[in-house]
Design a protein around this motif. Sequence first.
Motif, PDB file in Angstrom:
ATOM      1  N   GLY A  22      -0.272 -11.450   7.074  1.00  0.00           N
ATOM      2  CA  GLY A  22      -1.566 -10.892   6.669  1.00  0.00           C
ATOM      3  C   GLY A  22      -1.853  -9.577   7.370  1.00  0.00           C
ATOM      4  N   PHE A  23      -1.521  -9.518   8.644  1.00  0.00           N
ATOM      5  CA  PHE A  23      -1.723  -8.285   9.406  1.00  0.00           C
ATOM      6  C   PHE A  23      -0.794  -7.180   8.874  1.00  0.00           C
ATOM      7  N   ARG A  31      -2.705   3.924   1.776  1.00  0.00           N
ATOM      8  CA  ARG A  31      -3.943   4.625   1.376  1.00  0.00           C
ATOM      9  C   ARG A  31      -3.965   6.030   1.982  1.00  0.00           C
ATOM     10  N   THR A  40      -2.217  -5.698   5.773  1.00  0.00           N
ATOM     11  CA  THR A  40      -3.346  -4.807   6.081  1.00  0.00           C
ATOM     12  C   THR A  40      -2.853  -3.452   6.587  1.00  0.00           C
ATOM     13  N   ASP A  94      -6.763  -0.847  15.815  1.00  0.00           N
ATOM     14  CA  ASP A  94      -8.054  -1.538  15.688  1.00  0.00           C
ATOM     15  C   ASP A  94      -7.872  -3.020  15.394  1.00  0.00           C
ATOM     16  N   LEU A  95      -6.881  -3.313  14.551  1.00  0.00           N
ATOM     17  CA  LEU A  95      -6.647  -4.712  14.160  1.00  0.00           C
ATOM     18  C   LEU A  95      -6.237  -5.547  15.376  1.00  0.00           C
TER      19      LEU A  95
END
Lengths: 106, 212
Positions: free
Chosen positions: B67-68, B78, B71, B24-25
Motif C-alpha cells: 500500500g505504501f 503525478r 502511494t 511524509d508517509l
Amino acid sequence: MKADALRGHLDSLILAVVEKQPLHGYAIIEALNARSGGELDLPTGTIYPALRRLEKAGYLHSSWSEVGGRKRRTYELSSAGRNALAAHRQEWRTFAKVVSGVLGEA
Amino acid sequence: MSAVDVYLADLRAAIPGPSWTRRDLLREAGDHLEDATEAYAAAGYTTAEAEALALRDFGSVDDIAPGFRDTVAIGAARRTALMLVLVMIPQAFLWDDGIDLGSSGRLAAPDAGLFNVLDTIIEYVGTIGALGAVIALVATAIGQRWLPIGRRAARLTAAWAFAIAVVIPVIGLTMLALTGSLTVMVALAAIAFMATPFALVALSAQRTLAAC
C-alpha cells in the motif's frame, strides 16, 4: 470483521470519523475502533495509504498541526468529501434494506 | 536501536523511489507507532511489550509495504506528469508561434522533405504527449475518486513521459541540424527550453519507474 469484508467501505468509514472534527492518523484509528466496538480487524498501517489517496482525490485536506505538544498530520473533511460521504450513506441504506429484505430473519 | 526503529528501517527499505515521496508517509508511520507505544505503556505494559503490541497492530512490513509502495509510486507519477505538462506548454511557443524554429527551418533546410515530415511528426507527438500527460495528471489526483489507480498506472505514466521526453528532443534537435543555419542563440534556446527540461522529465520518469 476482517479487512476483506471492509473492501470498498474503508474510505467511507474514514470520511465518517473525520466528519465532526479534524483528526490525525492515530486518532482516526482510535475513533474507528471506538465506533465499531473494536470489531474492525485491519492492520492499522493500511490507513495511511488510504488517507493519502483520499486527500489526493480531494475528499480530505491535511495540515501539520500541534497535537499534545507534538506535530501531527491532521486530516479534515472537504466539501467534496462531505458529499461523497452522504452519497455512500444513502447507497448503504439502500443496500442494507435490500439485503435484509431478501435474507429476512432466521 | 528500538524495535520501532528497526521496523521503520525495514519499511523504508521495502519502499523504493524518491526520498521526498516517502518522507511524509514514513514520518506519519513513525508518529503513529510512537502514539500507539505510549498508549500501551500508559496501560501498564513495559516499553518492549508496548512496542511489540504497537507493531503487531500496525501490520507486518510484508502486509503494509504494498500500500505504501502504491502511494509513493502514484505520487512520483503525478509529479512526472505535472513536469511533462509544464515542459510541453512552452514548446508550441518555441516551435511555432514565438521563436518559430519550424518555419525558419522549413525555409532553410536543404532536405525540406525530411524536415516537413519531422515537423508533422513532432506536432502529433507533442499534441498526443501533452494530452496523455494531462490525463495522467488528472487520473493520479482527483481521478482516484473513480479509478483504481495503482502502480500499474504509475508505470504507464512514467513510460509515457519517458518516451515523450526522449522523442521530442531527438526530433527537435534533428530538425535544427537539418536547417543548416543554426545560430548560437537558437541552439542555446533549444538547450534551455527543450533539451534540459525534457531531460529532467526523463529523470523524473526513471525515478517513478524505480518506485513501481
